[in-house]
Design a protein around this motif. Structure first.
Motif, PDB file in Angstrom:
ATOM      1  N   ALA A   5       0.829  -1.209   0.000  1.00 21.03           N
ATOM      2  CA  ALA A   5       0.000   0.000   0.000  1.00 21.03           C
ATOM      3  C   ALA A   5       0.868   1.266   0.000  1.00 21.03           C
ATOM      4  CB  ALA A   5      -0.923  -0.002   1.206  1.00 21.03           C
ATOM      5  N   THR A   6       0.184   2.379  -0.045  1.00 22.34           N
ATOM      6  CA  THR A   6       0.841   3.679  -0.030  1.00 22.34           C
ATOM      7  C   THR A   6       0.492   4.382   1.276  1.00 22.34           C
ATOM      8  OG1 THR A   6       0.844   3.883  -2.419  1.00 22.34           O
ATOM      9  CG2 THR A   6       0.819   5.932  -1.186  1.00 22.34           C
ATOM     10  N   THR A   7       1.480   5.015   1.888  1.00 22.74           N
ATOM     11  CA  THR A   7       1.198   5.723   3.136  1.00 22.74           C
ATOM     12  C   THR A   7       2.079   6.961   3.247  1.00 22.74           C
ATOM     13  OG1 THR A   7       0.816   5.396   5.502  1.00 22.74           O
ATOM     14  CG2 THR A   7       2.829   4.458   4.602  1.00 22.74           C
ATOM     15  N   ALA A   8       1.956   7.659   4.370  1.00 23.28           N
ATOM     16  CA  ALA A   8       2.670   8.930   4.509  1.00 23.28           C
ATOM     17  C   ALA A   8       3.415   9.006   5.831  1.00 23.28           C
ATOM     18  CB  ALA A   8       1.688  10.089   4.400  1.00 23.28           C
ATOM     19  N   VAL A   9       4.494   9.785   5.833  1.00 25.72           N
ATOM     20  CA  VAL A   9       5.250  10.098   7.051  1.00 25.72           C
ATOM     21  C   VAL A   9       5.116  11.597   7.291  1.00 25.72           C
ATOM     22  CG1 VAL A   9       7.550  10.191   8.109  1.00 25.72           C
ATOM     23  CG2 VAL A   9       6.891   8.204   6.728  1.00 25.72           C
ATOM     24  N   TYR A  10       4.854  11.954   8.558  1.00 25.33           N
ATOM     25  CA  TYR A  10       4.708  13.361   8.947  1.00 25.33           C
ATOM     26  C   TYR A  10       5.780  13.700   9.968  1.00 25.33           C
ATOM     27  CZ  TYR A  10       0.169  12.329   6.901  1.00 25.33           C
ATOM     28  OH  TYR A  10      -0.827  11.924   6.057  1.00 25.33           O
ATOM     29  N   LEU A  11       6.238  14.930   9.948  1.00 28.89           N
ATOM     30  CA  LEU A  11       7.288  15.363  10.886  1.00 28.89           C
ATOM     31  C   LEU A  11       7.400  16.880  10.849  1.00 28.89           C
ATOM     32  CD1 LEU A  11       9.717  16.086   8.681  1.00 28.89           C
ATOM     33  CD2 LEU A  11       9.996  13.623   8.705  1.00 28.89           C
ATOM     34  N   THR A  12       8.266  17.398  11.719  1.00 21.86           N
ATOM     35  CA  THR A  12       8.552  18.830  11.724  1.00 21.86           C
ATOM     36  C   THR A  12      10.049  19.028  11.572  1.00 21.86           C
ATOM     37  OG1 THR A  12       6.663  19.291  13.157  1.00 21.86           O
ATOM     38  CG2 THR A  12       8.375  20.974  13.061  1.00 21.86           C
ATOM     39  N   VAL A  13      10.443  19.879  10.634  1.00 20.30           N
ATOM     40  CA  VAL A  13      11.858  20.212  10.450  1.00 20.30           C
ATOM     41  C   VAL A  13      12.120  21.563  11.099  1.00 20.30           C
ATOM     42  CG1 VAL A  13      13.748  20.530   8.813  1.00 20.30           C
ATOM     43  CG2 VAL A  13      11.851  19.008   8.226  1.00 20.30           C
ATOM     44  N   ASP A  14      13.062  21.588  12.030  1.00 19.69           N
ATOM     45  CA  ASP A  14      13.440  22.841  12.696  1.00 19.69           C
ATOM     46  C   ASP A  14      14.805  23.288  12.196  1.00 19.69           C
ATOM     47  OD1 ASP A  14      11.249  23.138  14.715  1.00 19.69           O
ATOM     48  OD2 ASP A  14      11.977  21.158  15.291  1.00 19.69           O
TER      49      ASP A  14
END
Ligand code: CU
Length: 152
Positions: free
Chosen positions: A50-59
């Motif tokens: 399947a297809t999925t996503a990764v989320y994060l914050t770049v500082d």
């Protein structure tokens, strides 16, 4: 925007003084303290293939901007930088060639916004699992991110 030229001149002269003072030490300090950090990384649980996503914050703590230019991971056949946006009432995704991270700022990658797209997963991502993705920036900085897997 009328005051912009004055601010610009002030910044240039400040940087000029700092650079002329002791350029070697200034460069060494920049290398010793990585200005880029990634927090709040998580991946959406999904089945193999399947297809999925990764989320994060770049500082970016640095005084200069940088740009996220490449993303890689062994967990999927294809990894890319995407952005979701509403168009005529429906959500669409577009590929991003790069993601600028302004100086002394942070850029959040969140559902309904920018995200890392993992296409054709090589294994299922189950809750509490960890996914490793590597971010490469135009400056040459690379960051290995460990994202915890969460249920959608
Ligand atoms: Cu996407």
């Amino acid at each position: 925007m009328k005051s912009w030229p004055k601010i610009f001149v002030a910044c240039v002269s400040t940087l000029g003084v700092a650079a002329c003072d002791r350029p070697a030490a200034w460069l060494t300090d920049a290398q010793a303290t990585p200005p880029l950090t990634v927090t709040e990384a998580w991946a959406r649980a999904a089945d193999s293939g399947a297809t999925t996503a990764v989320y994060l914050t770049v500082d970016n703590a640095a005084m200069v901007s940088d740009t996220l230019s490449a993303v890689t991971s062994d967990v999927a056949e294809d990894v890319g930088l995407h952005i979701s946006m509403a168009q005529n009432g429906t959500m669409h995704m577009a590929q991003l060639r790069a993601l600028p991270v302004p100086a002394q700022d942070s850029v959040p990658l969140r559902p309904m916004g920018a995200h890392l797209m993992l296409t054709r997963l090589r294994r299922p991502l189950v809750e509490d699992d960890t996914v490793v993705v590597t971010l490469t920036f135009v400056s040459g900085t690379t960051i290995e991110v460990r994202a915890g897997v969460r249920k959608p």
